[in-house]
Write a protein that holds these residues in place. Structure first.
Motif, PDB file in Angstrom:
ATOM      1  N   LEU A  33      86.658  65.220  76.838  1.00 55.23           N
ATOM      2  CA  LEU A  33      87.936  64.301  77.113  1.00 55.23           C
ATOM      3  C   LEU A  33      87.609  63.214  76.084  1.00 55.23           C
ATOM      4  CD1 LEU A  33      90.635  64.609  77.815  1.00 55.23           C
ATOM      5  CD2 LEU A  33      90.211  63.532  79.923  1.00 55.23           C
ATOM      6  N   ARG A  34      86.438  62.470  76.361  1.00 52.69           N
ATOM      7  CA  ARG A  34      86.228  61.306  75.276  1.00 52.69           C
ATOM      8  C   ARG A  34      86.331  61.642  73.977  1.00 52.69           C
ATOM      9  NH1 ARG A  34      80.133  61.024  77.158  1.00 52.69           N
ATOM     10  NH2 ARG A  34      79.170  62.117  75.508  1.00 52.69           N
ATOM     11  N   TYR A  37      90.217  62.046  72.845  1.00 51.12           N
ATOM     12  CA  TYR A  37      90.729  60.671  72.998  1.00 51.12           C
ATOM     13  C   TYR A  37      90.199  59.904  71.692  1.00 51.12           C
ATOM     14  CZ  TYR A  37      92.216  60.923  77.893  1.00 51.12           C
ATOM     15  OH  TYR A  37      92.728  61.174  79.229  1.00 51.12           O
ATOM     16  N   LEU A  41      93.021  58.601  68.917  1.00 50.45           N
ATOM     17  CA  LEU A  41      92.887  57.250  68.476  1.00 50.45           C
ATOM     18  C   LEU A  41      92.583  56.909  67.099  1.00 50.45           C
ATOM     19  CD1 LEU A  41      91.111  55.556  71.718  1.00 50.45           C
ATOM     20  CD2 LEU A  41      93.712  55.816  71.129  1.00 50.45           C
ATOM     21  N   SER A  78      89.555  53.228  81.778  1.00 55.13           N
ATOM     22  CA  SER A  78      90.922  53.383  81.413  1.00 55.13           C
ATOM     23  C   SER A  78      91.553  52.083  81.042  1.00 55.13           C
ATOM     24  CB  SER A  78      91.566  54.038  83.035  1.00 55.13           C
ATOM     25  OG  SER A  78      91.283  52.947  83.863  1.00 55.13           O
ATOM     26  N   LEU A  81      91.046  52.283  77.206  1.00 54.87           N
ATOM     27  CA  LEU A  81      91.889  53.413  76.519  1.00 54.87           C
ATOM     28  C   LEU A  81      93.201  52.422  76.514  1.00 54.87           C
ATOM     29  CD1 LEU A  81      90.943  56.728  77.887  1.00 54.87           C
ATOM     30  CD2 LEU A  81      90.781  55.750  75.588  1.00 54.87           C
ATOM     31  N   CYS A  85      95.315  51.572  73.159  1.00 55.36           N
ATOM     32  CA  CYS A  85      96.521  51.980  72.808  1.00 55.36           C
ATOM     33  C   CYS A  85      97.571  51.179  72.616  1.00 55.36           C
ATOM     34  CB  CYS A  85      96.943  53.143  74.085  1.00 55.36           C
ATOM     35  SG  CYS A  85      96.304  54.622  74.017  1.00 55.36           S
ATOM     36  N   LEU A  95      98.785  59.472  74.379  1.00 47.58           N
ATOM     37  CA  LEU A  95      97.674  59.945  74.378  1.00 47.58           C
ATOM     38  C   LEU A  95      97.018  60.898  75.105  1.00 47.58           C
ATOM     39  CD1 LEU A  95      94.599  59.138  73.201  1.00 47.58           C
ATOM     40  CD2 LEU A  95      94.620  57.647  75.250  1.00 47.58           C
ATOM     41  N   LEU A  96      97.594  60.967  76.369  1.00 42.89           N
ATOM     42  CA  LEU A  96      97.510  62.096  77.405  1.00 42.89           C
ATOM     43  C   LEU A  96      97.828  63.289  76.806  1.00 42.89           C
ATOM     44  CD1 LEU A  96      97.970  59.890  80.650  1.00 42.89           C
ATOM     45  CD2 LEU A  96      95.746  60.243  79.280  1.00 42.89           C
ATOM     46  N   ALA A  99      96.221  64.843  74.059  1.00 46.99           N
ATOM     47  CA  ALA A  99      94.994  65.399  74.450  1.00 46.99           C
ATOM     48  C   ALA A  99      95.138  66.736  74.923  1.00 46.99           C
ATOM     49  CB  ALA A  99      94.161  64.360  75.336  1.00 46.99           C
TER      50      ALA A  99
END
Length: 125
Positions: A33-34, A37, A41, A78, A81, A85, A95-96, A99
Protein backbone atom coordinates in the motif's frame (compact mmCIF):
# COMPACT_ATOMS: atom_id res chain seq x y z
CA UNK A 1 3.92 -4.42 -30.62
CA UNK A 2 6.28 -6.42 -28.49
CA UNK A 3 9.28 -8.40 -29.69
CA UNK A 4 7.10 -11.51 -29.87
CA UNK A 5 4.65 -9.72 -32.19
CA UNK A 6 1.82 -9.50 -29.65
CA UNK A 7 -0.02 -6.22 -29.24
CA UNK A 8 -0.14 -4.55 -25.86
CA UNK A 9 -2.77 -1.91 -25.10
CA UNK A 10 -1.59 0.86 -22.80
CA UNK A 11 -3.62 3.81 -21.50
CA UNK A 12 -1.54 6.85 -22.45
CA UNK A 13 -3.92 9.56 -21.24
CA UNK A 14 -1.83 10.28 -18.18
CA UNK A 15 1.61 9.55 -19.55
CA UNK A 16 3.62 12.75 -19.20
CA UNK A 17 6.79 11.78 -21.03
CA UNK A 18 8.60 8.64 -22.13
CA UNK A 19 11.25 9.08 -19.45
CA UNK A 20 8.76 8.76 -16.60
CA UNK A 21 8.25 5.36 -15.12
CA UNK A 22 4.94 3.78 -14.32
CA UNK A 23 4.28 0.99 -11.84
CA UNK A 24 4.52 -2.50 -13.23
CA UNK A 25 1.84 -5.04 -12.66
CA UNK A 26 3.36 -7.60 -10.35
CA UNK A 27 3.42 -11.33 -11.01
CA UNK A 28 3.15 -12.11 -7.32
CA UNK A 29 1.22 -10.60 -4.46
CA UNK A 30 -0.44 -7.20 -4.52
CA UNK A 31 1.90 -4.21 -4.29
CA UNK A 32 2.46 -2.72 -0.87
CA UNK A 33 0.00 0.00 0.00
CA UNK A 34 2.87 2.40 0.75
CA UNK A 35 4.16 1.85 -2.80
CA UNK A 36 0.76 2.59 -4.34
CA UNK A 37 0.30 5.69 -2.17
CA UNK A 38 3.76 6.93 -3.10
CA UNK A 39 3.14 6.48 -6.83
CA UNK A 40 -0.14 8.39 -6.62
CA UNK A 41 1.43 11.23 -4.64
CA UNK A 42 4.33 11.46 -7.10
CA UNK A 43 1.94 11.47 -10.09
CA UNK A 44 -0.10 14.25 -8.50
CA UNK A 45 3.00 16.31 -7.67
CA UNK A 46 4.34 15.94 -11.21
CA UNK A 47 0.94 16.79 -12.71
CA UNK A 48 1.13 20.06 -10.78
CA UNK A 49 4.72 20.67 -11.96
CA UNK A 50 5.88 20.98 -8.36
CA UNK A 51 9.27 19.98 -7.04
CA UNK A 52 9.99 17.64 -4.16
CA UNK A 53 11.49 20.58 -2.31
CA UNK A 54 8.39 22.75 -2.78
CA UNK A 55 5.96 20.13 -1.48
CA UNK A 56 8.27 18.98 1.32
CA UNK A 57 8.68 22.55 2.57
CA UNK A 58 4.94 23.15 2.61
CA UNK A 59 4.49 19.97 4.65
CA UNK A 60 7.45 20.57 6.93
CA UNK A 61 9.46 17.46 6.04
CA UNK A 62 12.74 16.89 4.27
CA UNK A 63 12.67 16.35 0.53
CA UNK A 64 14.66 13.14 1.06
CA UNK A 65 11.89 11.74 3.25
CA UNK A 66 9.20 12.76 0.75
CA UNK A 67 11.23 11.13 -2.01
CA UNK A 68 11.38 7.89 -0.04
CA UNK A 69 7.63 8.05 0.58
CA UNK A 70 7.02 8.53 -3.15
CA UNK A 71 9.24 5.55 -3.97
CA UNK A 72 7.45 3.35 -1.43
CA UNK A 73 10.50 2.96 0.77
CA UNK A 74 9.02 4.64 3.85
CA UNK A 75 5.72 3.91 5.55
CA UNK A 76 4.26 7.35 6.31
CA UNK A 77 1.86 7.87 9.19
CA UNK A 78 -1.74 8.74 8.43
CA UNK A 79 -1.02 12.28 9.64
CA UNK A 80 1.88 12.58 7.22
CA UNK A 81 -0.21 11.29 4.31
CA UNK A 82 -2.92 13.78 5.19
CA UNK A 83 -0.37 16.63 5.29
CA UNK A 84 1.10 15.73 1.90
CA UNK A 85 -2.39 15.42 0.41
CA UNK A 86 -3.29 18.84 1.83
CA UNK A 87 -0.14 20.36 0.34
CA UNK A 88 -1.10 18.93 -3.05
CA UNK A 89 -4.76 19.93 -2.75
CA UNK A 90 -5.66 16.25 -3.02
CA UNK A 91 -8.48 15.11 -0.74
CA UNK A 92 -7.38 12.10 1.28
CA UNK A 93 -10.47 10.29 -0.03
CA UNK A 94 -9.10 10.59 -3.58
CA UNK A 95 -5.79 9.08 -2.50
CA UNK A 96 -7.63 6.12 -1.01
CA UNK A 97 -9.95 5.75 -4.01
CA UNK A 98 -7.08 5.87 -6.50
CA UNK A 99 -5.17 3.29 -4.47
CA UNK A 100 -8.13 0.91 -4.50
CA UNK A 101 -8.52 1.37 -8.26
CA UNK A 102 -4.85 0.68 -8.94
CA UNK A 103 -4.78 -2.43 -6.81
CA UNK A 104 -8.03 -3.68 -8.34
CA UNK A 105 -6.75 -3.04 -11.88
CA UNK A 106 -3.48 -4.74 -11.02
CA UNK A 107 -5.32 -7.83 -9.76
CA UNK A 108 -7.58 -7.99 -12.81
CA UNK A 109 -4.74 -7.66 -15.29
CA UNK A 110 -2.56 -10.15 -13.44
CA UNK A 111 -5.44 -12.64 -13.28
CA UNK A 112 -6.20 -12.38 -17.00
CA UNK A 113 -2.65 -12.33 -18.30
CA UNK A 114 -1.67 -15.69 -19.76
CA UNK A 115 1.73 -16.94 -18.73
CA UNK A 116 4.45 -15.82 -21.09
CA UNK A 117 2.78 -12.54 -22.05
CA UNK A 118 4.70 -9.32 -21.58
CA UNK A 119 4.28 -7.07 -18.58
CA UNK A 120 2.09 -4.04 -19.07
CA UNK A 121 2.54 -0.72 -17.34
CA UNK A 122 -0.37 0.53 -15.26
CA UNK A 123 -0.47 4.24 -15.95
CA UNK A 124 -3.50 5.66 -14.25
CA UNK A 125 -6.22 4.92 -11.80
Amino acid sequence: MTDSGRSVVVDIRTRRAAKERAPEIPDGPDPLLRTVYGEILRDERLDQDRSLDDVARSVGMSKQYLSEVERGRKEPSSEMLHSVCDALGLPIEQLLTRAVRRITASRRLAAHRPSGTPRVELLAA
